[in-house]
Structures are given as structure tokens and as C-alpha cells.
Design a protein around this motif. Structure first.
Motif, PDB file in Angstrom:
ATOM      1  N   ASP A  15       0.824  -1.209   0.000  1.00 26.26           N
ATOM      2  CA  ASP A  15       0.000   0.000   0.000  1.00 26.26           C
ATOM      3  C   ASP A  15       0.857   1.259   0.000  1.00 26.26           C
ATOM      4  OD1 ASP A  15       1.020   0.003   2.529  1.00 26.26           O
ATOM      5  OD2 ASP A  15      -0.892  -0.097   3.573  1.00 26.26           O
ATOM      6  N   GLY A  16       0.197   2.401   0.044  1.00 25.36           N
ATOM      7  CA  GLY A  16       0.890   3.681   0.045  1.00 25.36           C
ATOM      8  C   GLY A  16       1.085   4.235  -1.355  1.00 25.36           C
ATOM      9  N   TYR A  17       1.701   5.414  -1.400  1.00 23.73           N
ATOM     10  CA  TYR A  17       1.984   6.078  -2.674  1.00 23.73           C
ATOM     11  C   TYR A  17       3.357   5.652  -3.186  1.00 23.73           C
ATOM     12  CZ  TYR A  17      -2.039   9.129  -1.934  1.00 23.73           C
ATOM     13  OH  TYR A  17      -3.316   9.597  -1.749  1.00 23.73           O
ATOM     14  N   HIS A  18       3.423   5.327  -4.470  1.00 19.64           N
ATOM     15  CA  HIS A  18       4.670   4.893  -5.101  1.00 19.64           C
ATOM     16  C   HIS A  18       4.980   5.823  -6.268  1.00 19.64           C
ATOM     17  CE1 HIS A  18       4.056   1.113  -2.861  1.00 19.64           C
ATOM     18  NE2 HIS A  18       2.802   1.212  -3.261  1.00 19.64           N
ATOM     19  N   SER A  19       6.233   6.196  -6.397  1.00 23.14           N
ATOM     20  CA  SER A  19       6.616   7.084  -7.496  1.00 23.14           C
ATOM     21  C   SER A  19       6.416   6.382  -8.837  1.00 23.14           C
ATOM     22  CB  SER A  19       8.077   7.507  -7.356  1.00 23.14           C
ATOM     23  OG  SER A  19       8.255   8.305  -6.210  1.00 23.14           O
ATOM     24  N   MET A  20       6.057   7.190  -9.821  1.00 20.36           N
ATOM     25  CA  MET A  20       5.823   6.663 -11.163  1.00 20.36           C
ATOM     26  C   MET A  20       6.238   7.717 -12.167  1.00 20.36           C
ATOM     27  SD  MET A  20       3.382   6.915 -13.860  1.00 20.36           S
ATOM     28  CE  MET A  20       1.773   7.312 -13.190  1.00 20.36           C
ATOM     29  N   GLN A  21       6.744   7.284 -13.307  1.00 19.02           N
ATOM     30  CA  GLN A  21       7.058   8.242 -14.355  1.00 19.02           C
ATOM     31  C   GLN A  21       6.733   7.668 -15.724  1.00 19.02           C
ATOM     32  OE1 GLN A  21      11.274   8.944 -13.661  1.00 19.02           O
ATOM     33  NE2 GLN A  21      11.866   7.531 -15.278  1.00 19.02           N
ATOM     34  N   LEU A  22       6.402   8.571 -16.642  1.00 16.32           N
ATOM     35  CA  LEU A  22       6.154   8.223 -18.030  1.00 16.32           C
ATOM     36  C   LEU A  22       7.309   8.756 -18.857  1.00 16.32           C
ATOM     37  CD1 LEU A  22       2.354   9.148 -18.270  1.00 16.32           C
ATOM     38  CD2 LEU A  22       3.352   6.902 -17.831  1.00 16.32           C
ATOM     39  N   SER A  23       7.901   7.879 -19.656  1.00 17.27           N
ATOM     40  CA  SER A  23       9.062   8.274 -20.444  1.00 17.27           C
ATOM     41  C   SER A  23       8.937   7.729 -21.859  1.00 17.27           C
ATOM     42  CB  SER A  23      10.342   7.748 -19.791  1.00 17.27           C
ATOM     43  OG  SER A  23      10.395   6.322 -19.864  1.00 17.27           O
ATOM     44  N   HIS A  24      10.007   7.840 -22.619  1.00 19.48           N
ATOM     45  CA  HIS A  24      10.006   7.345 -24.002  1.00 19.48           C
ATOM     46  C   HIS A  24       9.928   5.825 -24.060  1.00 19.48           C
ATOM     47  CE1 HIS A  24      14.212   7.043 -22.786  1.00 19.48           C
ATOM     48  NE2 HIS A  24      14.366   6.144 -23.723  1.00 19.48           N
ATOM     49  N   THR A  25      10.082   5.163 -22.913  1.00 19.33           N
ATOM     50  CA  THR A  25       9.950   3.704 -22.870  1.00 19.33           C
ATOM     51  C   THR A  25       8.654   3.265 -22.198  1.00 19.33           C
ATOM     52  OG1 THR A  25      11.215   3.608 -20.794  1.00 19.33           O
ATOM     53  CG2 THR A  25      12.450   3.363 -22.859  1.00 19.33           C
ATOM     54  N   GLY A  26       7.764   4.202 -21.938  1.00 20.89           N
ATOM     55  CA  GLY A  26       6.487   3.852 -21.324  1.00 20.89           C
ATOM     56  C   GLY A  26       6.424   4.202 -19.855  1.00 20.89           C
ATOM     57  N   MET A  27       5.785   3.343 -19.082  1.00 17.28           N
ATOM     58  CA  MET A  27       5.566   3.595 -17.652  1.00 17.28           C
ATOM     59  C   MET A  27       6.606   2.868 -16.809  1.00 17.28           C
ATOM     60  SD  MET A  27       2.165   2.836 -15.309  1.00 17.28           S
ATOM     61  CE  MET A  27       1.231   4.212 -15.991  1.00 17.28           C
ATOM     62  N   GLU A  28       7.125   3.572 -15.813  1.00 23.83           N
ATOM     63  CA  GLU A  28       8.016   2.986 -14.821  1.00 23.83           C
ATOM     64  C   GLU A  28       7.438   3.261 -13.438  1.00 23.83           C
ATOM     65  OE1 GLU A  28      12.509   3.136 -15.859  1.00 23.83           O
ATOM     66  OE2 GLU A  28      11.662   5.023 -16.598  1.00 23.83           O
ATOM     67  N   VAL A  29       7.410   2.256 -12.588  1.00 21.17           N
ATOM     68  CA  VAL A  29       6.878   2.380 -11.233  1.00 21.17           C
ATOM     69  C   VAL A  29       7.974   1.991 -10.251  1.00 21.17           C
ATOM     70  CG1 VAL A  29       5.120   1.598  -9.603  1.00 21.17           C
ATOM     71  CG2 VAL A  29       4.538   1.877 -12.022  1.00 21.17           C
ATOM     72  N   PHE A  30       8.115   2.796  -9.205  1.00 23.49           N
ATOM     73  CA  PHE A  30       9.163   2.572  -8.211  1.00 23.49           C
ATOM     74  C   PHE A  30       8.511   2.352  -6.849  1.00 23.49           C
ATOM     75  CE2 PHE A  30      10.538   5.656 -11.428  1.00 23.49           C
ATOM     76  CZ  PHE A  30      11.517   4.901 -12.062  1.00 23.49           C
ATOM     77  N   PRO A  31       8.373   1.083  -6.438  1.00 22.04           N
ATOM     78  CA  PRO A  31       7.682   0.791  -5.174  1.00 22.04           C
ATOM     79  C   PRO A  31       8.349   1.443  -3.975  1.00 22.04           C
ATOM     80  CG  PRO A  31       8.022  -1.204  -6.467  1.00 22.04           C
ATOM     81  CD  PRO A  31       8.838  -0.133  -7.112  1.00 22.04           C
ATOM     82  N   ARG A  32       7.526   1.879  -3.048  1.00 19.83           N
ATOM     83  CA  ARG A  32       8.037   2.432  -1.799  1.00 19.83           C
ATOM     84  C   ARG A  32       8.810   1.344  -1.059  1.00 19.83           C
ATOM     85  NH1 ARG A  32       5.501   3.103   3.300  1.00 19.83           N
ATOM     86  NH2 ARG A  32       3.707   2.034   2.439  1.00 19.83           N
ATOM     87  N   LEU A  33       9.988   1.698  -0.575  1.00 23.05           N
ATOM     88  CA  LEU A  33      10.881   0.702   0.026  1.00 23.05           C
ATOM     89  C   LEU A  33      10.433   0.356   1.445  1.00 23.05           C
ATOM     90  CD1 LEU A  33      13.399  -0.832  -0.820  1.00 23.05           C
ATOM     91  CD2 LEU A  33      14.786   0.980   0.176  1.00 23.05           C
ATOM     92  N   LEU A  34      10.272  -0.937   1.707  1.00 26.33           N
ATOM     93  CA  LEU A  34       9.919  -1.436   3.034  1.00 26.33           C
ATOM     94  C   LEU A  34      11.067  -2.302   3.534  1.00 26.33           C
ATOM     95  CD1 LEU A  34       6.186  -2.457   2.449  1.00 26.33           C
ATOM     96  CD2 LEU A  34       7.051  -0.346   3.474  1.00 26.33           C
ATOM     97  N   PRO A  35      11.932  -1.768   4.403  1.00 23.47           N
ATOM     98  CA  PRO A  35      13.127  -2.509   4.832  1.00 23.47           C
ATOM     99  C   PRO A  35      12.823  -3.866   5.443  1.00 23.47           C
ATOM    100  CG  PRO A  35      13.219  -0.221   5.574  1.00 23.47           C
ATOM    101  CD  PRO A  35      11.849  -0.443   5.039  1.00 23.47           C
ATOM    102  N   GLU A  36      11.693  -3.975   6.171  1.00 23.54           N
ATOM    103  CA  GLU A  36      11.389  -5.224   6.869  1.00 23.54           C
ATOM    104  C   GLU A  36      11.088  -6.371   5.902  1.00 23.54           C
ATOM    105  OE1 GLU A  36       7.620  -2.665   6.775  1.00 23.54           O
ATOM    106  OE2 GLU A  36       9.770  -2.390   7.113  1.00 23.54           O
ATOM    107  N   ALA A  37      10.828  -6.036   4.644  1.00 27.49           N
ATOM    108  CA  ALA A  37      10.540  -7.085   3.659  1.00 27.49           C
ATOM    109  C   ALA A  37      11.809  -7.761   3.147  1.00 27.49           C
ATOM    110  CB  ALA A  37       9.753  -6.487   2.485  1.00 27.49           C
TER     111      ALA A  37
END
Length: 488
Positions: free
Chosen positions: A209-231
Motif C-alpha cells: 500500500d501507500g503512494y509509489h513514485s511513477m514516471q512516463l518516459s520514451h519507454t512507457g511507464m516505470e513504477v518505483f515501489p516504496r521501500l519497506l526494509p522489513e521485507a
């Protein structure tokens, strides 16, 4: 185990714990330009990798427009079937009047028939519909719309399809009803501080859950999951890592341990980066790979500085024992930078990660919480046995001793500080460099300063200094020797 359909967006699949659950329907919502169609194109493009049939049902853009947009971001959708239900130019040029029945009643049946025929002929494994809210105009009232959408989604899933559909929400026409009807909801947002993705609903599975960074570029969509150290947790032995300089190892009682977080604190030019690279030089001799993320200096400047002090950084890079990465702070969100570090650790097996410096990293946060993001990144690295070196530059060359920024010193397992000091050489008072340790969690350490010299032959660390005054004052001094050799 539930059958999952990956999206081909690595970060999103991680958030969804492998992808969408098969034979269910998911809503993608967001404002104009938020990336809804791009996500759907990735979902359909991934079908080719798994030899699955796929269908794009469009009620807005034409097939030619969609195919052109996909090719511009490098997505191969040649295998995707299209059902183009978008209005043609004939709708504008021909006057269509309905004297007895409403337009919704007249147009609903042929639209429904075209969809049914396509589904029953193709039997698609994946269906993307853009946008479901267009069906509102084929319904006579909200009750009929809800009933028709539920029946439509059930028809698709019973035919073996996993459905992704979008909505065009507005204050005048909200989409809460679609959120209730779907098996999962993905929210895409485009804010001033950057794009983000959030999952609020995902029936039958956990998700991040939570908000995760995302960007649209010349290669499409990239998503960067929020880091959870305990995982992330791995077993490792926190053995000491030598610097290769006996006197510095004596100061640290053996070196810094694997899987610990070390702050190196001091003013500009005192040698913080050089000391850090010395640990990496020694690590390379053991076969351990290191990576430096420089938020300030260019890579070539670092390389030339290494050459001037006998640290073979270029040779280390050639042997793949070192990576120097110049980071443009305003280009990366905190989650995007954390994802960059994760790839280096998990794919390239980096054992030492250095961030130079904390102030540059803070600039990349764009006003977000420094403590929270730095905590997550450092604890993740420590949990997987990576040694972390954080360089912190103090504002003044001289002055009262300065620690790190408020609220982050608790992260430090080791705290190395570097200072300028005044020392007599004969009768001449000179400014010299010194290094000391304030904190070390896993072992004892020397409680004094040692002089540090940076020469063309490398680093030289002296013996423990005696006769020091005002170590934490404006400028530490070594007492002036008297004629009989004692300090005064």
C-alpha cells in the motif's frame, strides 16, 4: 497458487505481488494524461510474452492513434486485436434523429452485439477497455448503468478474460460506483511534486500500500515501489572490513563492520570522499564490489582525484569492482533513487554503497521527509548485509563541532569525524587534518584524534595525538612545544 497475469511493469508487478489475479476485473482511474492508457498498453503488450490473446476495446481514440502512441514508446502490440467503438466522422456529417426512442436505447444494442461477437470469436485472455464511463451515455439512468456494467464484466470474466478498464471521473460524473464493482482499483496521480501510483483495493491478495513514485518516459511507464526494509532480511556475519591502513584500523579497532551504517562527517576538502574510497579500494582486493552515488562531483573529477592519491579507481571500474554514478538530484524521486540502488545491490551484487552527500540526497527529496526516506534506504541495505557510507558535509571549515542534521544520527552504527586543526611544526603554526571516532556500536574504538595526510602516495594516518586542546571548539590546537620538549 492463484494464476497471475504480469503487467510487464516491474515495479507494479512487485506492488501487486506478481500481477493481476486471472479472470477478474480491475479499474485504472486518474485524470487526463495520468497514464491510464499507457498502463493498459503495457498490460496487453505483456500478453505476447506468455502466448496469450488480447483485445483493446476503444470508445475514445482510434486504432491508428493507439498503435502510433504504442510504437512511440517502444511497445510491440502487433499481436493485439482491436475493437474500435470510437465515433467516426460520419456522426458529425450525418444528422441522426430518433423520434420515438432515445439515442441510448438505439445505440446500445448494436454496440453490445459487436462486443459479444468479438469476445466469442477471439476468446481473449486479456481485455483492456478505455473508457468504461462512456457506457453511461448508453444507459437511461444510474441503476441501468450499474446493472449493465456488472453484467458486462461478468460476461467477460466468464469467457476467460482478465479485464482492465479505465474511468473518466469528474466532479459532475464521479466513478465511485465503478470502484465498488471492480476487483481492484489503481489510482494514478500527476501532482506538482511528481507522478504517483496507489492501489486502494485488490481482492483476494495482499499488496504494497501507500503512494509509489511513477514516471512516463520514451519507454512507457516505470513504477518505483516504496521501500519497506522489513521485507528484506538476509543472514550474514558482520565481520570487520579493513581500510588497508593499519593506523586507521587501529583507530576503529579493526575497521567498519559489514552491514553497518557509517557517517563520515566534516568540512569541505578535509578528505571524506577519499577516506570512503580507501575502504572500497581494500574491498576490491577482497573481491567485493562497491558503488558510489555522487550528488555533487562529476565522475571524471572523482577519478582524477583518486589518481592523485594512488587509489586505482579506473582499474577498479574496468574489473567491475567499482561503479561511480553521477546522480542529478532533481531527476530522481526518492523511490526512483532507491530502486536504482536496489538494482545495483540485487543484480550487480554491490557490497558497499556510498552516498555523497546527504545534502545532495536531500535535494532529490523535493521537500519530502529526509529521515523517513533515508531510514528506509539505509535499513534495507543493512538488512541485506551491505555496508553503507554516508558523507555529511558540515557548513564551516572552522567553528564549533557540528554533527549531522537533526533526527538522522540515530541511524549511525559508526560515526567518523574529520576536522582541521592547528599544529606547530617547529615554531611554525600550520593547519592540518585530523580524523577521529565518536561512535561505534559493534566494538570499542580509540578516543583520540590522529593526524591525516593525503599524499600522492596515498593516505597516511599518524599515531594518536597528545597535547590536544579544544577538540570540539572553533579550531583544535596542539600545545606549543617548550624549549625542553614538553607541551605548553
Amino acid at each position: 497458487m492463484q494464476d497471475r497475469l504480469p503487467t510487464s511493469i516491474r515495479g507494479l508487478d512487485e506492488i501487486l505481488q506478481g500481477g493481476f489475479i486471472a479472470n477478474r476485473a480491475y479499474l485504472v482511474r486518474g485524470g487526463p494524461g495520468s497514464g491510464k492508457t499507457t498502463l493498459g498498453l503495457h498490460f496487453l503488450a505483456a500478453a505476447a510474452q506468455h502466448q496469450e490473446s488480447s483485445l483493446f476495446i476503444s470508445l475514445g481514440e482510434t486504432t491508428a492513434q493507439i498503435q502510433d502512441n504504442a510504437s512511440r514508446i517502444g511497445l510491440d502490440i502487433g499481436h493485439v486485436e482491436f475493437l474500435d467503438l470510437s465515433p467516426t466522422s460520419d456522426v458529425f456529417t450525418e444528422i441522426q434523429a430518433y423520434d420515438i426512442f432515445s439515442p441510448a436505447e438505439v445505440e446500445r444494442e448494436p454496440t453490445t452485439q459487436r462486443i459479444m461477437e468479438k469476445i466469442q470469436t477471439l476468446h481473449p485472455r486479456r481485455v483492456f477497455l478505455d473508457a468504461m464511463t462512456q457506457f453511461r451515455y448508453l444507459a437511461t439512468d444510474p441503476f441501468q448503468f450499474r446493472k449493465q456494467v456488472l453484467a458486462f464484466l461478468r460476461f467477460l470474466t466468464e469467457q476467460g478474460a482478465t479485464v482492465l478498464f479505465t474511468s473518466e471521473s469528474s466532479p459532475e460524473a464521479p466513478d465511485e460506483d465503478l470502484q465498488f464493482m471492480s476487483d481492484g482499483v489503481i489510482h494514478l496521480e500527476n501532482l506538482v511534486k511528481g507522478r504517483s501510483l496507489r492501489v486502494s483495493k485488490f481482492r483476494g491478495s495482499g499488496f504494497r500500500d501507500g503512494y509509489h513514485s511513477m514516471q512516463l518516459s520514451h519507454t512507457g511507464m516505470e513504477v518505483f515501489p516504496r521501500l519497506l526494509p522489513e521485507a528484506y532480511k538476509q543472514e550474514f556475519t558482520p565481520e570487520p572490513m579493513s581500510s588497508g591502513i593499519p593506523e586507521l584500523d587501529e583507530l576503529l579497532h579493526g575497521g567498519i563492520e559489514r552491514g553497518t551504517i557509517t557517517f563520515i562527517n566534516g568540512p569541505s576538502g578535509v578528505g571524506k570522499t577519499t577516506i570512503s574510497l580507501q575502504f572500497m579500494k581494500e574491498a576490491a582486493g577482497r573481491g567485493d564490489r562497491s558503488v558510489v552515488y555522487s550528488f555533487e562531483e562529476e565522475v571524471e573529477i572523482i577519478l582524477r582525484r583518486c589518481e592523485s592519491v594512488s587509489i586505482p579507481a579506473r582499474a577498479m571500474i574496468e574489473r567491475d569492482m567499482l561503479s561511480l554514478v553521477k546522480v542529478e538530484p532533481l531527476r530522481f524521486s526518492p523511490d526512483a533513487f532507491a530502486d536504482l540502488v536496489r538494482q545495483e545491490v540485487e543484480e550487480q551484487n554491490a557490497k558497499i554503497v556510498m552516498i555523497d552527500s546527504i545534502s545532495g540526497y536531500q535535494l532529490a527529496l523535493r521537500g519530502e521527509d529526509l529521515v523517513g526516506h533515508l531510514h528506509a534506504l539505509c535499513k534495507y541495505l543493512a538488512n541485506v548485509g551491505v555496508t553503507v557510507i554516508l558523507v555529511n558535509e558540515t557548513a564551516n571549515f572552522a567553528g564549533e563541532f557540528q554533527g549531522t542534521r537533526a533526527g538522522i544520527t540515530y541511524l549511525a552504527d559508526n560515526f567518523i569525524y574529520m576536522r582541521y586543526l592547528e599544529r606547530y611544526v617547529g615554531s611554525q603554526l600550520e593547519v592540518r587534518k585530523a580524523i577521529g571516532v565518536l561512535k561505534k556500536r559493534l566494538s570499542d574504538f580509540e578516543k583520540t584524534l590522529r593526524e591525516l595526510q593525503i599524499t600522492r602516495y596515498g593516505l597516511k594516518v599518524g599515531q594518536p595525538m597528545s597535547g590536544l586542546r579544544g577538540i570540539f571548539s572553533d579550531m583544535p590546537q596542539v600545545s606549543r612545544p617548550s624549549e625542553n620538549g614538553s607541551n605548553v
